[in-house]
Design a protein around this motif. Structure first.
Motif, short mmCIF file in Angstrom:
data_model
loop_
_atom_site.label_atom_id
_atom_site.label_comp_id
_atom_site.label_asym_id
_atom_site.label_seq_id
_atom_site.Cartn_x
_atom_site.Cartn_y
_atom_site.Cartn_z
N GLY A 204 -20.56 82.86 48.08
CA GLY A 204 -19.55 82.97 48.66
C GLY A 204 -19.58 83.26 50.33
N SER B 7 -15.64 85.71 47.89
CA SER B 7 -15.67 85.31 46.51
C SER B 7 -16.58 86.03 45.57
N ASP C 267 -16.53 78.90 49.73
CA ASP C 267 -18.05 79.28 49.52
C ASP C 267 -18.97 78.97 50.91
N TYR D 77 -10.43 80.06 47.33
CA TYR D 77 -11.08 79.64 48.85
C TYR D 77 -9.82 80.21 49.61
#
Length: 350
Positions: free
Chosen positions: A12, A7, A278, A251
């Motif tokens: 992330g 991310s 995450d 995600y």
């Protein structure tokens, strides 16, 4: 890299060193990677934009070392065969077109329940060109009626299906704006592209079809006929977007052990799925992946009216005949990631 969602935010996670003992360990932070690529971790990054930045940076680094970085993109490269054939005169044009992903429409248009297979059928459907939209064939006067066709000449090892979730639509005031399409789209863990493969026949060799300077009109032919590769794919990862066209969060669901052993963890129900959000990495059942990715999860009417939805944005399939090689499960396989069995029923995450 295929097992690792990234991310743009500082929290992330990469599915790295494994889930030892069946319990989640500390996720690998990607803040350093993002900064190294020149990404502002406070801004929202589209997943495709991030992919372009990541591959571009890696290839530049390899080129600086005198190495060929094209191998990084090779597993994602496929080839389409485009064809325009006039219906009233003897003229045909065929050419090859490389691709790294297929962008599929998800808008149902009143067609009821939609599936990935139906979206692919629309993508590969013939298009008639006539009237003002006719085709100007070399050697013939005026515009001709023609059929425009596209087929899969070379299936890639890793197939990316990008679901077109964002589109411009008129608002109540008549002005156009970007909105997110929350249409439901069902997908399965297996996909067969056989109906869309280019058929190899005698016309695959360039020849004149006769009449008025017709026949082939340029364009390279596919050097890798589709019949040489398998058409069957297995779902490996699902990238989820939750939110609206203005803001949101990505995600991923991944099957890290796909291709190892005689069957995926969990048996025929499609186990072995892991949610990477995450810093949180957890095992989940296939039912959650299917329902959340397809947009079948529960959503309040207020959320729908606000243009908010949770659904798949990108599907990653791996070609069945190259599973061990593409996921590095060969003579020196990477250690499998042990994943604790998910509960039989698990509610989709909010």
């Amino acid at each position: 890299m295929l097992d690792a969602p990234v991310s743009g935010g500082g929290g992330g996670a990469l599915l790295g060193g494994g889930l030892g003992g069946g319990r989640p360990q500390a996720a690998v932070r990607t803040l350093g990677l993002c900064r190294g690529l020149g990404i502002n971790v406070q801004s929202q990054e589209d997943s495709q934009e991030f992919k372009g930045i990541l591959f571009g940076s890696l290839m530049e680094s390899l080129a600086a070392e005198g190495l060929d970085g094209s191998a990084l993109e090779a597993p994602f490269r496929g080839e389409l065969r485009n064809e325009i054939e006039c219906l009233d005169v003897a003229f045909r044009k065929r050419w090859a077109e490389p691709f790294s992903e297929l962008a599929l429409d998800v808008a149902s248009g009143g067609r009821g329940k939609q599936t990935v297979e139906a979206a692919l059928s629309r993508y590969f459907a013939d298009e008639e060109m006539s009237g003002a939209n006719g085709y100007r064939a070399r050697g013939f006067e005026g515009k001709q009626r023609a059929a425009k066709r596209v087929a899969l000449a070379q299936p890639p090892e890793v197939l990316h299906l990008q679901l077109k979730r964002f589109a411009y639509r008129p608002s109540a005031g008549g002005q156009y704006g970007l909105v997110k399409l929350g249409d439901k789209l069902a997908f399965d863990q297996e996909l067969d592209l056989k109906p869309y493969l280019a058929q190899q026949d005698e016309d695959d060799e360039e020849r004149d079809l006769g009449g008025g300077g017709g026949g082939w009109a340029g364009g390279p032919q596919s050097s890798s006929p589709a019949r040489r590769a398998s058409s069957r794919y297995v779902l490996h990862a699902v990238l989820i977007h939750t939110g609206s066209a203005s803001y949101g969060h990505y995600y991923a669901y991944v099957r890290p052990n796909l291709g190892q052993g005689s069957a995926p963890a969990g048996g025929k129900d499609g186990g072995g799925w892991v949610r990477c959000d995450d810093t949180r990495v957890e095992a989940v059942p296939w039912k959650q992946v299917r329902e959340e990715g397809g947009g079948f999860g529960s959503a309040s009417r207020d959320m729908q009216q606000a243009g908010l939805s949770t659904n798949a944005y990108l599907l990653q399939y791996v070609r069945e005949d190259c599973l061990p090689a593409i996921l590095h499960h060969g003579e020196n396989p990477v250690r499998a990631v042990p994943v604790e069995a998910a509960p039989a029923q698990a509610a989709p995450a909010a």
